[in-house]
Write a protein that holds these residues in place. Sequence first.
Motif, mmCIF file in Angstrom:
data_model
loop_
_atom_site.group_PDB
_atom_site.id
_atom_site.type_symbol
_atom_site.label_atom_id
_atom_site.label_comp_id
_atom_site.label_asym_id
_atom_site.label_seq_id
_atom_site.Cartn_x
_atom_site.Cartn_y
_atom_site.Cartn_z
ATOM 1 N N MET A 168 0.822 -1.208 0.000
ATOM 2 C CA MET A 168 0.000 0.000 0.000
ATOM 3 C C MET A 168 0.852 1.253 0.000
ATOM 4 O O MET A 168 1.981 1.272 0.473
ATOM 5 C CB MET A 168 -0.937 0.005 1.214
ATOM 6 C CG MET A 168 -0.252 0.117 2.567
ATOM 7 S SD MET A 168 -1.448 0.517 3.865
ATOM 8 C CE MET A 168 -1.215 2.286 4.011
ATOM 9 N N ARG A 169 0.307 2.298 -0.590
ATOM 10 C CA ARG A 169 0.976 3.610 -0.590
ATOM 11 C C ARG A 169 -0.078 4.672 -0.360
ATOM 12 O O ARG A 169 -1.215 4.511 -0.755
ATOM 13 C CB ARG A 169 1.623 3.864 -1.944
ATOM 14 C CG ARG A 169 2.998 3.260 -2.092
ATOM 15 C CD ARG A 169 3.474 3.329 -3.532
ATOM 16 N NE ARG A 169 3.494 4.698 -4.043
ATOM 17 C CZ ARG A 169 3.647 4.981 -5.346
ATOM 18 N NH1 ARG A 169 3.768 4.026 -6.228
ATOM 19 N NH2 ARG A 169 3.677 6.237 -5.743
ATOM 20 N N LEU A 170 0.320 5.771 0.285
ATOM 21 C CA LEU A 170 -0.623 6.868 0.430
ATOM 22 C C LEU A 170 -0.301 7.927 -0.607
ATOM 23 O O LEU A 170 0.864 8.156 -0.919
ATOM 24 C CB LEU A 170 -0.558 7.453 1.843
ATOM 25 C CG LEU A 170 -1.323 6.618 2.863
ATOM 26 C CD1 LEU A 170 -1.088 7.145 4.268
ATOM 27 C CD2 LEU A 170 -2.817 6.599 2.561
ATOM 28 N N PRO A 171 -1.320 8.553 -1.162
ATOM 29 C CA PRO A 171 -1.052 9.600 -2.152
ATOM 30 C C PRO A 171 -0.297 10.747 -1.493
ATOM 31 O O PRO A 171 -0.351 10.917 -0.274
ATOM 32 C CB PRO A 171 -2.449 10.058 -2.582
ATOM 33 C CG PRO A 171 -3.405 9.073 -2.033
ATOM 34 C CD PRO A 171 -2.740 8.387 -0.889
ATOM 35 N N ALA A 202 -1.994 0.716 -5.661
ATOM 36 C CA ALA A 202 -1.350 0.813 -4.344
ATOM 37 C C ALA A 202 -1.935 1.979 -3.541
ATOM 38 O O ALA A 202 -2.125 1.883 -2.325
ATOM 39 C CB ALA A 202 0.156 0.989 -4.509
ATOM 40 N N HIS A 203 -2.248 3.085 -4.234
ATOM 41 C CA HIS A 203 -2.859 4.237 -3.544
ATOM 42 C C HIS A 203 -4.273 3.902 -3.063
ATOM 43 O O HIS A 203 -4.673 4.282 -1.974
ATOM 44 C CB HIS A 203 -2.948 5.441 -4.493
ATOM 45 C CG HIS A 203 -1.621 6.036 -4.807
ATOM 46 N ND1 HIS A 203 -1.223 6.304 -6.094
ATOM 47 C CD2 HIS A 203 -0.583 6.398 -4.016
ATOM 48 C CE1 HIS A 203 0.005 6.821 -6.078
ATOM 49 N NE2 HIS A 203 0.412 6.881 -4.821
#
Lengths: 800, 343
Positions: A480-483, B223-224
């Motif tokens: 996961m990644r956060l914007p 992923a976001h």
Amino acid sequence: MKISLEWLSDFVDISGIDQETLAERLTMAMAEIEGVEYLNHFVDGILIGEIVKCVTISEAPIKNLVTVECGGKTFQSICTAPNARVGLKTVFAPAGSEISNGLVEEREIEGYKSEGVLCSSSELGWNDIHEIILECPDNIHNGSLLSNYVPKEDCLLDIDNKSLTHRPDLWGHYGIAREVAAILGRELRPIEKVDLCLFDDLPYYPISIDDPEDCPAYGCIELLAPRHSPAPLKIQRRLNAIGQRSISLLVDLTNYVMLEVGQPLHAFDADKLSSNIRVGLMDREQNFETLDGQTRKMLRGDLMIWSGDCPVAVAGVMGGFNSAVDTKTKKLLLEAANFRGALIRHTSIRLDLRSDASLRFEKNLPPFFVRESVGRFLYLLKAAGHFSKASSRFSFSGSASGETRQLTLPPKFLSQRAGTQLPDEKVTNILKRLGFQSFFLTSGELHVEVPPYRSVRDISIPEDIVEEVLRIYGYDNIPMRLPEISTEPTKENLSLSTEHKVRRFLSSAKRFIEVHTYAWFDSNWLETIGFIPPEGALELANPSTQQNKILRTTLIPNLLALIDINKLYQEDFRLFEIGKIFGEQWGDEKAEKAEASRLAGISFSSQKDRNLTEHFFEIKGALEGAVFICQNRNVNIIPIDNDNQPWQQAGCWGKIFINGREIGSLGIIEQPLLDKVVDRGQIIWFELYMDSVLPKRIYPEIEFTSISSFPLSWHDFSILWVADRSYGELLSALDDFEHTLVKRREFLTHYAGKGLPSGKISYTFRYWIGSNERTLGSEDIIEFRDSLMKFLSTKNLGLR
Amino acid sequence: METISFNEVREAFAKEVLEAKAIDDIEKLKVKYMGRKGVFRRLQDGFDFQLMSAKEKKRFGIEFNTLKKHFEETLIEVEAKLVGDNVTLVRKIDVSLPGKDSRIGAIHPVNLVQIELEAIFQGMGFSAMTGPEVVSEFNNFDALNIPNDHPARDMQDTYWLKNGMVLRTHTSSNQVPALKKFGAPLRVIFPGRCFRYENVDASHENTFYQLEGLMVDRDISVAHLIGVMKTLLSEVFHRDDVKIRLRPGYFPFVEPGFELDIQCLLCGGKGCLTCRTGWIELIPCGMVHPMVLKHGGVDPSKYTGFAFGLGLTRLAMMKFSIPEIRLFNCGDIRFNSQFIATV
Ligand SMILES: [Zn+2]
């Protein structure tokens, strides 16, 4: 749709992985598996035998004494199945073997010895059809073990049809096998077929298609009809297990191919056709008898199969009685076709003939399946020992069945969409497993060749490739990644925040309970209260019930309906709703908006000592507060002396204004309406146009007024006012008085009764006067009183 | 006449008070000491005042009254303790009586959840937009890549108006209007009421609330989507150990499309009556379909985005353990009054 794992194993090795795990992996990478069902079949010690003697020992219910020959040994049994007859090969469970109703024992029945049981599919644990005994093909030797033909157990996966709507390639076992192979990384075995080129020397069967949009592909072949016979046991068992009935070799095989390849097949009696086929729309209304013997009304625009001038089938839905195969059929025309899904859906829903076939056609099947399915059918026919001589070549009309689509993805496209780096060789490997040929160009672009079974609608843009790759790669493997944090402030939504402000105020400060009611009226209730919706009200074309067809134009009626259901639980309560009302009058030029926002409230009390006036002014106070917190100013309410809506009764209601704009209304409910709403009690109501109380900004501008360091003094005046005019009118009259010393005017009380001139009411106001520069002297006060008196006399107002 | 001393009385009383276990015992002590033939009376009677000096009389008086006061106070104290509340004669006001006008009303449970989610999303940079409930067929379907003959139009049974408009079947009907109005980049949520043709029963409603989210920017990825959803759900359920998973799901206006499952918070994923599998299907979502971006006037070669649809009604059912969906629109105060306006 049910998938048999035993059947699936024809095409992919699923050993070493338990069924639950397999189901889970399919759920994660393909579509949700809703259930796993385990089947246990009875096979041990059970034999195939031929009935050599069949003597009826009683009629009604029929009872036969049957002798079965099982490879040199004969057994005697009592059998009640109507299809028991000499020469029938069937399944025999001798004493000592086990079937679904328990251990088989040698028994005496009405004086006859019974050495075992002739089995129905229910007794073997395949399904619950128990009326008839199994019929086996002739080519099985008497005495063979059942276990040579059918498995001891199977497992069914249940897939929700809705989740496969977009995957026409997955409507058969082979399609699922392809997915399983890709997901497990195992080999997909080819599906064995007869090469249709073998028949290319035979004459072409004429096909014409009126509109290729309606029928992208049509294939057929003319064959000698196979001898009437049961289907191979393996096929019967598989069909039974997934809920189909076994009927005859021909019917079973067409079904089997549909459930395996995904392509429905249809067989015509070729001698009943005019040696040609046309696919075209019905051009008028006409009755048509389908092969189930029912007469159906066909409408203009229904897609039909024609031969000569005669319709012979409802395309994709059901064949016609006039061309149906029967026991005398000598020649078949086997059809595999592809139709526009929407047409098939439309017709099958109208005729209420939703079948496994129409369900598949609705999904816009790949034309590729047409040729596949015919080749497969002929292969299975041959494998069953029925080589059928063809009298035509495989004839085909429409788009090339092997058409493939080419896609080129920009460099890094997949990794960017995933948000993680996907190694090139992993990508091409996954695609290969799914049947997509692909390679990376030196420019970094990915070239993909979409296989023919996925080239129709399904895979058409690069984003579709993203899904294919990622679902097999595993969404769980994407970190996961956060914007990036956005520094742009969020846009304020005035109507939402105003709504919430009002909702909080009424509920937390004024003890209102928020409710939601439906967006439509109940016409029975409207009739009870005598309300007729205004012109321009919107109507549903397909309401749930006829009494709910008109969309609400005001929130009040639905709220009033809640009083009766709640009065038993609380003798006084306040309800409010914030919601949309509908009507043409709110439509703008683009006709997108035909609605407005409303706040409505009702307060009910059946307390004996409740004072109606007090009650009303409490609710009015709540409403004033609600508007004040939005608009930062007070409302004016003008009494209305005529009837309007049923709850707006002359002398009992008023319109709410702010700044000269009408923003709603409020009032009390009197007889005769009161009796219709509730048997006993008081009702106060209000309705406010939410769009009209929106502030310019959420946090109103407030300007500080300096606090005078000099004392204020107050002076009370009781002003006489005409009784049949309202307080509001008096106020607006008093508003005209301007004086520099007046800081504030306050209403204290009103009085009507003894000591007053008739027809007058006295209203007492307190005027606060003062100056920011000095302490007032008596001359200031006298001057103020004089000017007020002067003002009052110009307005014809006297003091008490 | 028998005489008794102050000390004897004091000691005897102390002992008897300790033994008092019920109000009755106190009453008996009162009679015994203060009654007409009680100890105090006898104490008084036991002295011959005529034989006493003024000083002695005064001393007796002080002793007598002090002792009597001590008795009275002790008895009240012990009695109060036995009664189990603080009823005393000395308080001017019983502050424990209920306050006036303290009743608080209620906010509809869907709106409670909506208010909370709006705050969470605002913290994540999302603006809110509501949009109309009566919408054009185009905005509800065509703009979302659901063409006329698409089976998806069957999937959502629709209320049609006689004038050709529809009651929106999802808040997704706002996607294209929002893209047209604000362009990219965009972070927006659409809370609101939706309608589907259903027969109402314990688990089906024709009227329900959704909260749709849309984020469009350069290089927005799967992923976001996972990151934002995880953060959101941790906030919603006030837990930082929320586990989610994506699996394929099909919605015409996203590609790829997902069903987002959350690991059951009741059983921690072991499987229970509520979830059966350990996972609960919660949020349909996906990457915005390029056709939708085009309809909204946004260049899909420059921008990507994700969209998700939270069932507000469903979330309210989960958060407040509401078993039946039809309770939401019934207007029954036994239901609605439970959701005290505390936000
Ligand atoms: Zn659970």
